[in-house]
Design an enzyme around this catalytic site. Sequence first.
Site, PDB file in Angstrom:
ATOM      1  N   ASP A 678      17.371   6.273  54.301  1.00 32.32           N
ATOM      2  CA  ASP A 678      17.355   4.987  53.612  1.00 32.32           C
ATOM      3  C   ASP A 678      17.493   3.833  54.625  1.00 32.32           C
ATOM      4  O   ASP A 678      16.793   2.824  54.557  1.00 32.32           O
ATOM      5  CB  ASP A 678      18.526   4.989  52.617  1.00 32.32           C
ATOM      6  CG  ASP A 678      18.482   3.796  51.704  1.00 32.32           C
ATOM      7  OD1 ASP A 678      17.460   3.647  51.005  1.00 32.32           O
ATOM      8  OD2 ASP A 678      19.449   3.009  51.711  1.00 32.32           O
ATOM      9  N   LYS A 682      14.834   0.671  55.797  1.00 34.59           N
ATOM     10  CA  LYS A 682      15.159  -0.759  55.876  1.00 34.59           C
ATOM     11  C   LYS A 682      14.835  -1.310  57.259  1.00 34.59           C
ATOM     12  O   LYS A 682      14.289  -2.414  57.396  1.00 34.59           O
ATOM     13  CB  LYS A 682      16.638  -0.978  55.558  1.00 34.59           C
ATOM     14  CG  LYS A 682      16.972  -0.640  54.120  1.00 34.59           C
ATOM     15  CD  LYS A 682      18.465  -0.697  53.879  1.00 34.59           C
ATOM     16  CE  LYS A 682      18.813  -0.246  52.479  1.00 34.59           C
ATOM     17  NZ  LYS A 682      20.237   0.023  52.306  1.00 34.59           N
TER      18      LYS A 682
END
Length: 815
Positions: A678, A682
């Site tokens: 994750d 980003k």
Amino acid sequence: MNILKFGGTSVGSLESITALLGILKEQQGAENPIVVLSAMSGVTNALVEMAENAGKGKIYSEEMAAIEKKHFEVIRALLPAIAQNPVLTKLKIYFNELEDILQSVYNLRELSLQTKDLILSYGERCSTVMVSHIAKQTFPNALYVDGSELIKTDHNFGQAKVNTYLTESLIKDFQESNPDKLLFVTGFIASNDEGRITTLGRGGSDYTAAIWGSALNAQEIQVWTDVDGMLTADPRMVKKAFSLSELSYTEAMELSYFGAKVIYPPTMIPAFLKRIPIVIKNTFNVDFPGTYIKHGAGSSKLPIKGISSIDEISVLNLSGSGMVGKAGFSGRLFSMLSREQINVILITQSSSEHSITFAVKPSDALKALALINKEFELELQARKLEYPEVENGLAALAIVGENMKRTPGMSGKLFHALGRNGVNVRAIAQGSSEYNISVIISKPDLSKAVNAVHDAFYANLKRTLHVFCLGTGNIGKTLFAQLEAQTTFLATNNDLQVKVMGVCNTRKMHLNEDGIALNNWEESLENDGEPADLPLFIKKMKALNLPNCVFVDNTASYNPIQFYKDVLQSSISVVTCNKIGNSADYEQYAAFKQAARTYGVDFHYETNVGAGLPIIRTLKDLMMSGDRIHRIEAILSGTISYIFNNYKGDKLFHEVVKEAQDKGYTEPDPRDDLNGKDFMRKMLILARDAGYPLEEDDIKIESMLPPACLAAATVADFYQELENNTEYFEKLKKRAADDNKVLRYIGKLEAGKVEITLQMVDDGHPFYMLSGSDNIISFTTDRYKDRPLVVKGPGAGAEVTAAGVFADIINVGKR
Ligand code: ADP
Ligand code: ASP
Ligand code: MG
């Protein structure tokens, strides 16, 4: 003296006729007003249909019976039994005559314009006979006047030209011989010098009123209708249209010429010449002041007065070398069309003189084409002109107002509103008066275009954003709650209304043209929804063709991503908190951006990084203002922050992970956070926004877990492996504590390279002080070289993520 004209709806029912009588009573004074009446609403249309049917050999008896019934019901309801007979007899005679005429048309299968005018004249004659008889009960001096005998015209049936001089003297004489009467005059109808009935064009009763007003030097011409005057746009198309208090004659003329049917354009001419004000009033809202059309109409602050539209036009385009430099070419074209009674709605000519485009009513298009082919036969054969074609399915939109002349940027505003909503402009015309800019667009875009332009020009009104939402999980739910709670705030502080038009989750979807109430969206989705079908949802969203649309993706799934490009290309902005789209192939990321740029819409994804924190926006502002990024460092996993901030004292690593999960700080499967995927997404999005076309494989991730933990097959195995590796984690913790440092999982972008590493930082590092599940990001740039620009705060959770989505939606509304 005043002229009072009552339109179709004002004589169309018991209630309206009663209201009409009330208005007359109210205005009774020393001088009798003149009352001009239209046919009952719907009757002229029915007569047209009957006439055309008869001409084609089709029956018309049903319509005939309906018209009779319509009149007789009013008479029976509004007149006492003994007063009914004379008027019923008179009408019956009219209906018999009408039937005879229709029968002849039927027998001959031929309907001339002359006969059509005669047939239409019965509408006004019936309504005026009826109303004048009813009025006699209250006003014994009421007198029926067949206006066709007093208005003299040429032979141009369907839209005859008035012989003003003769007409005015006939009207004056008539009125002077009946000074004590309250005259009820038929609108719309006239006659030529042979005494044949002619008409003044559809909507022509308004014109009758102005002709009488001019002949008698009236004080005021009142046009009573079913709306509060002339509105900023057609109220059937634009719900937010509002009434204009004053207009100049020119403005009223331009608005009505381009489709504002509330008043017939020629009406303005006699009134203008005699400086008689026209006031448009609502029979059903008598106290409302309505609209004044007059000389010296006070200049209002509105940049434009109104937006008019014609919903069906055809366009012809004439081009070729034969036109260049040929003086008189357009003169020849347009005088020929005018000679043949073809009304040209709008003309544009390219500056090279190479082509002329003009618009006509669809019913005139083929005739115009044939005439051109005949008139320019030689030029066409010599290939000096291209053979013209008729283009159908088009509409015209015009913005009108005298202030336009004084205000720069009006056309910019118009085209910006159209462009942003994906409305393709086919041709443009600006009148030399600068009172009007008109555009030709495709018919299916008309309603969207008029609403978008209305929103753009009347900034004092609330702008409306039409929102279509995917996902009703935590973020979707919270967003709806926030939108609902902020409705009043948005309206008063931002002049903005956010209307949710569609909701779709994995099970169900629901779209509503009137918007979905936010206080019970769940019930509407459940009760009125249909089975979810994302392609269909998107198709329906597009079919609504609304202005200022936003497609909001509050899911975390792959499915919606594949539609972003298509949605953007339909001129619909996209707001998404779903990271998957921007972190997959670079090519796709670039395609989203390109589509948004090309179609002039927004693509906002602030919540892809650090939830509602202003990270993407800050980076964009830095880059756009010419700053150069040296380095970005960030902690963008709230879960990992929480774990390291709480991994102290006697607590073991796996216990802290469990605690984080129990408190809802992790994904349902905590491995998704701890494997750094994750975080990687980003960082990838940030790097791309900073201008580096990276792919996932370009990012180096140092795992914070030993390989066995990463390889665990189930969540339970994962916890077991974390426990098995207790010693590894304890060592890390101890080493950090011994050096007075803390553990941080940090992403870094520098010189186009991204890495995510596990680090131990001391209290000199800006990331040392980080509490709870906060995110932090620091930008080192040309401008922020010695001390970086730092953004810090809660970077996860439904509340802050939904707030970020909310802000992105509002930002779409700002443009
Ligand atoms: P009447 O029968 O009273 O002559 P019309 O039907 O001819 O009435 O005209 C009134 C209608 O014009 C309104 O009901 C409205 O739907 C339509 N209309 C179109 N554009 C406008 C506008 N800009 N302002 C007001 N009404 C408009
Ligand atoms: N009855 C005619 C029409 O419908 C004239 C009018 O209403 O003004 O066009
Ligand atoms: Mg009308």
